[in-house]
Design a protein around this motif. Structure first.
Motif, short mmCIF file in Angstrom:
data_model
loop_
_atom_site.label_atom_id
_atom_site.label_comp_id
_atom_site.label_asym_id
_atom_site.label_seq_id
_atom_site.Cartn_x
_atom_site.Cartn_y
_atom_site.Cartn_z
N GLY A 87 5.57 -5.72 -5.30
CA GLY A 87 5.77 -4.60 -4.47
C GLY A 87 4.59 -4.21 -3.59
O GLY A 87 3.96 -3.42 -4.20
N ALA A 88 4.89 -3.92 -2.35
CA ALA A 88 3.94 -3.10 -1.51
C ALA A 88 4.92 -2.56 -0.56
O ALA A 88 5.96 -2.78 -0.25
CB ALA A 88 2.89 -4.12 -1.00
N ARG A 89 4.12 -2.12 0.72
CA ARG A 89 4.83 -1.39 1.69
C ARG A 89 4.63 -2.36 2.84
O ARG A 89 5.84 -2.59 3.71
CB ARG A 89 4.31 -0.23 2.10
N ASP A 90 3.56 -2.98 3.34
CA ASP A 90 3.56 -3.75 4.57
C ASP A 90 2.65 -4.78 4.43
O ASP A 90 1.30 -4.59 3.88
CB ASP A 90 2.77 -2.90 5.57
N PRO A 91 2.85 -6.26 4.55
CA PRO A 91 1.80 -7.24 4.41
C PRO A 91 0.63 -7.04 4.96
O PRO A 91 -0.33 -7.80 4.67
CB PRO A 91 2.79 -8.50 4.71
N GLY A 92 0.58 -6.60 6.37
CA GLY A 92 -0.59 -6.39 7.18
C GLY A 92 -1.35 -5.29 6.60
O GLY A 92 -2.52 -5.29 7.10
N SER A 93 -1.06 -4.55 5.82
CA SER A 93 -1.99 -3.28 5.53
C SER A 93 -2.04 -3.18 3.69
O SER A 93 -3.29 -3.13 3.39
CB SER A 93 -1.18 -2.22 5.87
N ASP A 94 -1.30 -3.31 2.89
CA ASP A 94 -1.52 -3.18 1.50
C ASP A 94 -1.05 -4.43 0.81
O ASP A 94 -0.62 -4.05 -0.27
CB ASP A 94 -0.91 -1.85 0.99
N PHE A 95 -1.16 -5.31 1.17
CA PHE A 95 -0.99 -6.85 0.27
C PHE A 95 -2.31 -6.70 -0.45
O PHE A 95 -3.19 -7.75 -0.13
CB PHE A 95 -0.56 -7.86 1.11
N LEU A 96 -2.28 -6.12 -1.51
CA LEU A 96 -3.47 -6.39 -2.44
C LEU A 96 -3.76 -7.90 -3.21
O LEU A 96 -2.92 -8.26 -3.35
CB LEU A 96 -3.49 -5.13 -3.56
N TYR A 97 -4.94 -8.20 -2.89
CA TYR A 97 -5.33 -9.28 -3.56
C TYR A 97 -4.84 -10.50 -3.13
O TYR A 97 -4.71 -11.60 -3.58
CB TYR A 97 -5.11 -9.33 -5.09
N ARG A 98 -4.40 -10.28 -1.82
CA ARG A 98 -3.88 -11.37 -1.25
C ARG A 98 -4.46 -12.61 -0.85
O ARG A 98 -4.00 -13.79 -1.39
CB ARG A 98 -3.38 -11.00 0.36
N ASN A 99 -5.82 -12.74 -0.58
CA ASN A 99 -6.64 -14.03 -0.68
C ASN A 99 -6.72 -14.59 -2.04
O ASN A 99 -6.49 -15.73 -2.34
CB ASN A 99 -7.85 -13.61 0.19
N ASP A 100 -6.95 -13.58 -3.07
CA ASP A 100 -7.21 -14.15 -4.49
C ASP A 100 -5.98 -14.83 -4.70
O ASP A 100 -5.74 -15.98 -5.58
CB ASP A 100 -7.50 -13.13 -5.21
N LEU A 101 -4.62 -14.11 -4.75
CA LEU A 101 -3.42 -14.57 -5.18
C LEU A 101 -3.21 -15.91 -4.57
O LEU A 101 -2.69 -16.90 -4.92
CB LEU A 101 -2.44 -13.64 -4.77
#
Length: 735
Positions: free
Chosen positions: A634-648
């Motif tokens: 869970g996060a707020r905005d996919p363009g700002s706080d999608f943590l670890y996106r590239n890793d995931l």
């Protein structure tokens, strides 16, 4: 009772057990070597007569054939008047030299059996085996209690590095040590005739008819006896026409007429004699070579167990305060302490000092010191931790029994303060038990039981104000724990998220900073050992109270990684967010083995929001075995706080991550993780039916919503979140 018994026996018998175990480990070498060098096992159809025929042709002066536990067939024969020994191949009859016994191993065997002495040494060795049996059983029971029950015996061991090493080594060695100890005790009791004689049965003496000696192939019993059953076959003495063949098998002994092949006398083993052969083979490892390896490795672990056990005992002894304050009969207020790792004593001393400053006469004692000398006290204040699954800690193990015998005065008051960790199902379970027991004993309650999570200094101060009000004094409890030993950590890299939406969050990756101490300067700076899900404590500026962050990496990754959200007014998060690559900060690692995927291949459901995804990312990164892992993030905005996106996304491609279900509260379609869980209810039930484990990390509000959503998912399965928690299949790390 278990811990004092285990400690006393371990300390008293440490050197003896190390000697017996080390010699036992060395003795395990020969059976393994013999098994590895023995000829291939013969076919099941090979009989004693077949091998005896081969032996008489290969060694005309054959006197005896013996089948070793390794399967090797040893022939004793005479070359002229000189005895000789050889190993015979049961398939070809080829002889090869028999290995000669090592003088060193003979000394080791003598040491193991009787400590290089005679009967006194045998008695001492037997007592050592009994001590090992008691230590193995009590240690196993203590380990199960510490892990929360027998069903959790395979779970991660908690405690200091020395306690974890001791627990893990004992768990690995306990099966072999139990076998060695039980069989060793039985053999000692047999030696001193407490148990029946274990020697094989001996057939009554018999005389053979005179006449030519039959060949082994002409004797029915030898033809009918499989080689696998052979113990020994003795040939008749050539110069004595009345001597007989003597056949010993696992079932007993038979005397056979050399001239007719008839069985002259037999003696069957008693049930105990048959059992003793198994006991002997178990103890020596001769029953099967893999068992020998197990026993040898288990014995080799004993010096490690002895060393770590003594170190743990010494650390407890040094950490415990002096007992002079325990003689508290003249004190109005007695602070009774139940502690396992000794940290509760520090809180007790802070309380005692604060009460003294407020004019209240108070003293500190262990809960196990409850006795008649405390009858004059006006009030008991119990500060107790909980051990394992609601059990008493070591300094309170006898408290309930002592309380049952204690004669309390009619005006005696009490208050209970519990210390624990909310991750455990029985949070402050022993404190609950003590609180009920004191009330049932008739003591007057000063205030309701209070619980403190993870040694919170703030929680302690809040309770202090309530307790002070209850006794009519102003009480300010400022507990400053001993400053932990830290090491320098240098920021290597940072990745920032969430700035655009006002929720700054950073992934921080640290390497070792400046080395400290002589060993650090000699060996160079290095990171401590840790696993994803462990905690790193950081000290905020001007504070000795650490803030803990879950680790998103393991030491195998070469970096110490955390995910930190900047909290408004947060001293420690502010300090961390101000770091730039190259800057250093002091920190220390605290193991957190209760929060990580359980061993095995069952699916893992990972649920986290915001910075709580950090340790979950670490679990996925470490998933080299590609066990099924499903992440709800869970996060707020996919363009700002999608943590670890590239890793995931990379982990999805290489199958370390099986599925990813993100939820964003400020981007359409707006959702939170609990909404994703509800939508995937059927799939989740399938995973849970396959013994899936659920790990939740993040804020308390998120965790509460996740628990409610999963309760609805579990209802059709007649399960609850509490059921999964009891089984260790639902674990939280919330803040």
């Amino acid at each position: 009772m278990l811990r004092p018994l285990h400690s006393f026996l371990g300390l008293a018998a440490a050197l003896l057990l190390v000697a017996l175990a080390t010699s036992g480990a060395l003795l395990a070498i020969d059976p393994v070597r013999e098994r590895l060098t023995a000829a291939a096992p013969p076919a099941a159809t090979v009989s004693v007569a077949d091998v005896a025929e081969l032996a008489t042709r290969a060694a005309p002066g054959v006197d005896r054939i013996e089948r070793k536990p390794s399967g090797a067939i040893v022939v004793t024969y005479f070359e002229g008047d000189s005895p000789a020994i050889a190993v015979i191949d049961p398939a070809t009859g080829a002889l090869s030299p028999a290995p000669e016994p090592s003088p060193f191993m003979l000394v080791v065997k003598n040491l193991h059996r009787k400590l290089l002495l005679d009967d006194p040494g045998r008695v001492t060795a037997g007592l050592g085996a009994f001590a090992m049996l008691v230590l193995a059983v009590s240690g196993l029971a203590m380990l199960a209690r510490g892990l929360g029950g027998w069903r959790k015996l395979a779970g991660p061991v908690r405690g200091t590095a020395m306690q974890r090493l001791h627990g893990q080594a004992s768990r690995a060695a306990v099966a072999g040590l139990l076998i060695s100890a039980l069989t060793g005790v039985a053999m000692s009791l047999t030696t001193f005739e407490v148990l029946p004689d274990g020697a094989p049965a001996s057939a009554e003496a018999a005389r053979s008819a005179e006449g030519p000696t039959l060949s082994p192939a002409q004797i029915p019993l030898l033809r009918d006896t499989p080689l696998a059953s052979l113990r020994t076959l003795s040939f008749p003495y050539a110069d004595d026409p009345t001597d007989v063949f003597r056949l010993a098998t696992a079932d007993g002994e038979s005397n056979i007429d050399r001239a007719t092949g008839a069985v002259l006398s037999t003696a069957a083993n008693t049930p105990y004699q048959s059992a003793y052969q198994v006991i002997y083979a178990l103890h020596t490892g001769e029953l099967a070579w893999p068992l020998t390896v197990l026993l040898g490795l288990s014995s080799a672990a004993v010096p490690l167990l002895a060393g770590t056990g003594v170190a743990i005992w010494w650390a407890r002894r040094r950490a415990r305060p002096g007992r002079s304050a325990a003689i508290a009969g003249v004190s109005d207020t007695v602070i009774l302490v139940g502690s396992e790792g000794n940290t509760t004593w520090g809180f007790a001393e802070t309380l005692r000092a604060a009460l003294a400053g407020a004019g209240v006469d108070a003293s500190v004692a262990a809960m196990n010191d409850l006795g008649p000398h405390l009858r004059a006290a006006r009030r008991f204040v119990v500060l107790t931790a909980t051990y394992g699954d609601g059990e008493a800690p070591s300094s309170a193990s006898d408290f309930l029994a002592r309380l049952a015998r204690f004669e309390a005065g009619p005006e005696l008051e009490f208050a209970v303060l519990g210390f624990g960790d909310r991750q455990f199902p029985r949070f402050c379970g022993f404190a609950d038990t003590v609180d009920r027991a004191l009330e049932e004993k008739g003591l007057r309650r000063l205030l309701p039981e209070f619980r403190i999570d993870r040694q919170s200094a703030q929680g302690f101060a809040d309770w202090g104000r309530e307790f002070g009000a209850a006794i009519g004094v102003e009480l300010a409890l400022v507990h400053t724990p001993e400053r932990p030993r830290t090491q320098s950590l240098r920021l290597m890299e940072r990745i920032d998220y969430g700035v655009e939406i006002g929720a700054p969050t950073a992934v921080l990756r640290f390497g070792p900073g400046e080395p400290s101490g002589l060993m650090g300067r000699l060996l160079g700076a290095r990171l401590p050992r840790f696993e994803a899900g462990d905690l790193v404590g950081m000290l905020a500026p001007g504070s000795d109270v650490p803030r803990f962050y879950s680790l998103a990496s393991s030491s195998r990754d070469g970096v110490l990684e955390i995910c930190v959200r900047l909290m408004p007014g947060g001293l420690c998060s502010g300090r961390l967010h101000a770091l730039r690559p190259g800057d250093c900060i002091d920190g220390f690692v605290r193991p957190n083995p209760g929060f990580r995927p359980a061993p095995g291949h069952a699916p893992v459901i990972l649920i986290g929001a915001g910075a709580g995804v950090g340790p979950l990312a670490g679990f996925i990164r470490s998933n080299a075995a590609r066990r099924p892992m499903h992440l709800y993030f869970g996060a707020r905005d996919p363009g700002s706080d999608f943590l670890y996106r590239n890793d995931l996304e990379a982990w999805l491609r290489d199958r370390r991550l099986t599925s990813l279900r993100p939820a964003f509260s400020r981007a359409a379609p707006r959702a939170r993780v609990q909404h994703r869980l509800a939508a995937d209810a059927e799939a989740l039930r399938g995973l849970i039916a396959r013994e899936a484990q659920i790990l939740v990390c993040g804020g308390r509000d998120m965790a509460r919503g996740v628990a409610e959503a999963l309760a609805a998912v579990l209802a059709p399965m007649q399960l609850t979140v509490a059921d999964l928690k009891r089984e260790g299949r639902y674990v939280e790390d919330v803040y």
